[in-house]
Design an enzyme around this catalytic site. Structure first.
Site, PDB file in Angstrom:
ATOM      1  N   TYR A 144     -11.950   4.217  -4.388  1.00  0.00           N
ATOM      2  CA  TYR A 144     -10.708   4.234  -3.610  1.00  0.00           C
ATOM      3  C   TYR A 144      -9.547   4.241  -4.583  1.00  0.00           C
ATOM      4  O   TYR A 144      -9.491   3.417  -5.493  1.00  0.00           O
ATOM      5  CB  TYR A 144     -10.640   2.994  -2.712  1.00  0.00           C
ATOM      6  CG  TYR A 144      -9.400   2.896  -1.851  1.00  0.00           C
ATOM      7  CD1 TYR A 144      -8.421   1.939  -2.124  1.00  0.00           C
ATOM      8  CD2 TYR A 144      -9.205   3.735  -0.764  1.00  0.00           C
ATOM      9  CE1 TYR A 144      -7.283   1.832  -1.325  1.00  0.00           C
ATOM     10  CE2 TYR A 144      -8.069   3.641   0.047  1.00  0.00           C
ATOM     11  CZ  TYR A 144      -7.107   2.680  -0.260  1.00  0.00           C
ATOM     12  OH  TYR A 144      -5.979   2.581   0.528  1.00  0.00           O
ATOM     13  N   ASP A 239      -8.613   4.723 -13.135  1.00  0.00           N
ATOM     14  CA  ASP A 239      -7.850   3.974 -12.137  1.00  0.00           C
ATOM     15  C   ASP A 239      -8.108   2.485 -12.402  1.00  0.00           C
ATOM     16  O   ASP A 239      -9.141   1.949 -11.995  1.00  0.00           O
ATOM     17  CB  ASP A 239      -8.287   4.385 -10.730  1.00  0.00           C
ATOM     18  CG  ASP A 239      -7.595   3.528  -9.667  1.00  0.00           C
ATOM     19  OD1 ASP A 239      -7.764   3.839  -8.460  1.00  0.00           O
ATOM     20  OD2 ASP A 239      -6.905   2.559 -10.028  1.00  0.00           O
ATOM     21  N   LYS A 267      -1.449  -4.246  -8.710  1.00  0.00           N
ATOM     22  CA  LYS A 267      -1.927  -5.622  -8.578  1.00  0.00           C
ATOM     23  C   LYS A 267      -1.388  -6.559  -9.665  1.00  0.00           C
ATOM     24  O   LYS A 267      -0.199  -6.903  -9.654  1.00  0.00           O
ATOM     25  CB  LYS A 267      -3.457  -5.612  -8.483  1.00  0.00           C
ATOM     26  CG  LYS A 267      -3.949  -4.786  -7.276  1.00  0.00           C
ATOM     27  CD  LYS A 267      -5.429  -4.787  -7.154  1.00  0.00           C
ATOM     28  CE  LYS A 267      -5.927  -3.748  -6.173  1.00  0.00           C
ATOM     29  NZ  LYS A 267      -5.802  -4.118  -4.771  1.00  0.00           N
TER      30      LYS A 267
HETATM   31  P1  KE4 Z   1      -2.317   0.008  -3.252  1.00  0.00           P
HETATM   32  O1  KE4 Z   1      -1.636   1.260  -2.813  1.00  0.00           O
HETATM   33  O2  KE4 Z   1      -3.073  -0.673  -2.118  1.00  0.00           O
HETATM   34  O3  KE4 Z   1      -1.402  -0.958  -4.017  1.00  0.00           O
HETATM   35  O4  KE4 Z   1      -3.421   0.401  -4.338  1.00  0.00           O
HETATM   36  C1  KE4 Z   1      -4.397   1.371  -4.014  1.00  0.00           C
HETATM   37  C2  KE4 Z   1      -5.605   1.188  -4.913  1.00  0.00           C
HETATM   38  C3  KE4 Z   1      -5.812   2.085  -5.939  1.00  0.00           C
HETATM   39  N1  KE4 Z   1      -6.868   1.949  -6.778  1.00  0.00           N
HETATM   40  C4  KE4 Z   1      -7.751   0.937  -6.628  1.00  0.00           C
HETATM   41  C5  KE4 Z   1      -8.912   0.835  -7.577  1.00  0.00           C
HETATM   42  C6  KE4 Z   1      -7.582  -0.011  -5.591  1.00  0.00           C
HETATM   43  O5  KE4 Z   1      -8.484  -1.011  -5.439  1.00  0.00           O
HETATM   44  C7  KE4 Z   1      -6.485   0.104  -4.719  1.00  0.00           C
HETATM   45  C8  KE4 Z   1      -6.240  -0.859  -3.565  1.00  0.00           C
HETATM   46  N2  KE4 Z   1      -7.218  -1.870  -3.398  1.00  0.00           N
HETATM   47  C9  KE4 Z   1      -7.387  -2.342  -2.040  1.00  0.00           C
HETATM   48  C10 KE4 Z   1      -8.534  -3.347  -2.072  1.00  0.00           C
HETATM   49  N3  KE4 Z   1      -9.784  -2.682  -2.097  1.00  0.00           N
HETATM   50  C11 KE4 Z   1      -6.138  -2.904  -1.479  1.00  0.00           C
HETATM   51  C12 KE4 Z   1      -6.332  -3.719  -0.232  1.00  0.00           C
HETATM   52  C13 KE4 Z   1      -5.759  -3.030   0.978  1.00  0.00           C
HETATM   53  O6  KE4 Z   1      -5.981  -1.795   1.153  1.00  0.00           O
HETATM   54  O7  KE4 Z   1      -5.107  -3.735   1.776  1.00  0.00           O
END
Ligand code: KE4
Length: 429
Positions: A144, A239, A267
């Site tokens: 993701y 990533d 994060k």
């Molecule tokens: P954000 O757009 O949610 O800040 O980041 C996207 C993203 C990109 N790359 C990786 C490896 C990530 O884990 C994420 C976002 N992680 C999720 C948890 N699996 C965020 C939680 C959510 O979607 O509310």
């Protein structure tokens, strides 16, 4: 545990916010029941709206590596807020955070701040396409990279939970430029590069995956990927939204000893405020507007509050690198204790762990990619999640997520967590 106020708040939220949440994974769809509304948090503990105290293993999905409401971060944000919250003009604190990040992370010369991991990954792909002049990207099933159209193709995290790997609204025109490989399967990447010779701008990967649960790269996989990308003139994007500043100062590049061409962050780099970032060597980053032709922008990008939170966080981590080992040791301790309970009770399971990331899967097959992760028994997972919640432990409400330990957790908290599992293990048999 009583959750009346959370349920009432959820009903009210649903009237005004789609699904009652601003990010789907929070809605408990994968585990059932109403989500818990949190009132406050401090250190390793959440305090919910019904007065329950919960030991937190998501740390806001990673950012709060030193625990909630960490004093130096809070102080920095309060002080900065008194001088204004955002100007849409350059500020010194952006350069301070950029300098610190560039000094902590190997193999990058410049970094651009944005407001989320999605923006960071989306921008990194546009930069790779602009730099190489090629259109296609390779991603891995179950990884993701945020919710930008190009990535919602067999995405992990919440996208899997919703069983909508290819989200409506993503056009065929977009989807055709995203090629899908399998994690830990270098052959699947080689086949795609052969079939799309000269057309692939980048491979984007979570170097340690956290959106299928925690998945560890098999020996030689990432190294093989690096060699293949170098040989084919394809950029390798790490990533590191999850792994950056969590596995160590230098993240996965340092932990694996492998250089990516572009690295994305989120994060931890924001200390709990909205910050994403992407970084690379000058030769690539200088293609970005305003110096270069690849456009990317953001009203609140680099805003002083978020920058000051990130600067306080990274300053702490830079000054106390022992925290990374402390976190890894605590995660190993938790892993061992939970493993002993599950083995003693004959519950089929896999526990994957890397640094301070880990996940529990209810399957007797090793979990090495999206397909094997999806074989986990979700009914057992639901009982596990709710049983631990009743016991005062807050875990990710989906089997396709990773735990994120924070260093405010004590060994007493870990023993409490292991005991909570022992108290409910009969339900998992
Ligand atoms: P954000 O757009 O949610 O800040 O980041 C996207 C993203 C990109 N790359 C990786 C490896 C990530 O884990 C994420 C976002 N992680 C999720 C948890 N699996 C965020 C939680 C959510 O979607 O509310």
């Amino acid at each position: 545990m009583v959750y009346q106020r959370s349920s009432a708040l959820f009903a009210e939220a649903r009237k005004y916010i789609p699904g009652g949440v601003n990010s789907p994974v929070r809605a408990f769809k994968a585990v059932g029941g109403d989500p818990i509304f949190v009132k406050s948090a401090k250190g390793a503990y959440l305090y919910d709206e019904d007065g329950n105290k919960l030991i937190d293993y998501i740390a806001s999905w990673g950012p709060l590596i030193l625990g909630h409401a960490y004093e130096p971060v809070i102080e920095a944000v309060i002080e900065k807020a008194k001088k204004g919250t955002s100007f849409g003009m350059p500020t010194e604190v952006e350069t301070e955070l950029a300098k610190l990040a560039v000094n902590m992370v190997p193999n990058i010369d410049k970094i651009r701040f944005v407001n989320s991991g999605t923006e960071a990954c989306m921008s990194a792909v546009r930069l790779a396409r602009g730099y190489t002049g090629k259109d296609k990207i390779i991603k891995f099933a179950g990884c993701y990279h945020g919710h930008s159209d190009s990535f919602l193709i067999q995405a992990g995290s919440g996208a899997v939970t919703f069983g909508s790997p290819n989200s409506p609204g993503v056009t065929q025109g977009t989807a055709k430029d995203t090629l899908l490989a399998n994690y830990n399967d270098l052959e699947s990447v080689k086949e795609l590069t052969k079939a799309n010779k000269g057309a692939i701008a980048a491979v984007i990967i979570e170097p340690i995956a956290g959106n299928m649960g925690c998945i560890i790269p098999s020996d030689g996989f990432i190294k093989g990927l690096r060699e293949l990308c170098t040989q084919e003139g394809i950029l390798l994007i790490f990533d590191e939204v999850m792994t950056g500043f969590r596995l160590g100062k230098g993240g996965a590049q340092e932990a694996l000893g492998i250089d990516a061409d572009i690295v994305t962050f989120g994060k931890v780099i924001g200390g709990g405020l909205p910050v994403g970032a992407f970084a690379a060597k000058d030769v690539i980053m200088d293609h970005l507007a305003p110096d270069g032709p690849v456009y990317q922008a953001g009203t609140l990008s680099g805003n002083p509050l978020a920058m000051s939170a990130g600067l306080a966080m990274l300053t702490e981590l830079e000054a106390n690198p022992k925290v990374f080992k402390s976190l890894a040791d605590k995660t190993a301790y938790l892993h061992k204790g939970m493993e002993e309970v599950l083995v003693k009770n004959g519950v089929p399971h896999q526990i994957n762990r890397y640094g301070s990331m880990m996940s529990v899967h209810f399957t007797d097959e090793p979990v090495v990619d999206f397909a094997s992760s999806a074989k986990g028994n979700n009914d057992t997972f639901k009982k596990y999640f709710h049983g631990m919640l009743r016991g005062g432990v807050y875990l990710p409400p989906s089997a396709f997520e990773s735990y994120f330990l924070n260093d405010a957790l004590t060994y007493g908290d870990l023993d409490f967590t292991i005991k909570a599992l022992d108290n409910i293990v009969d339900e998992l048999k």
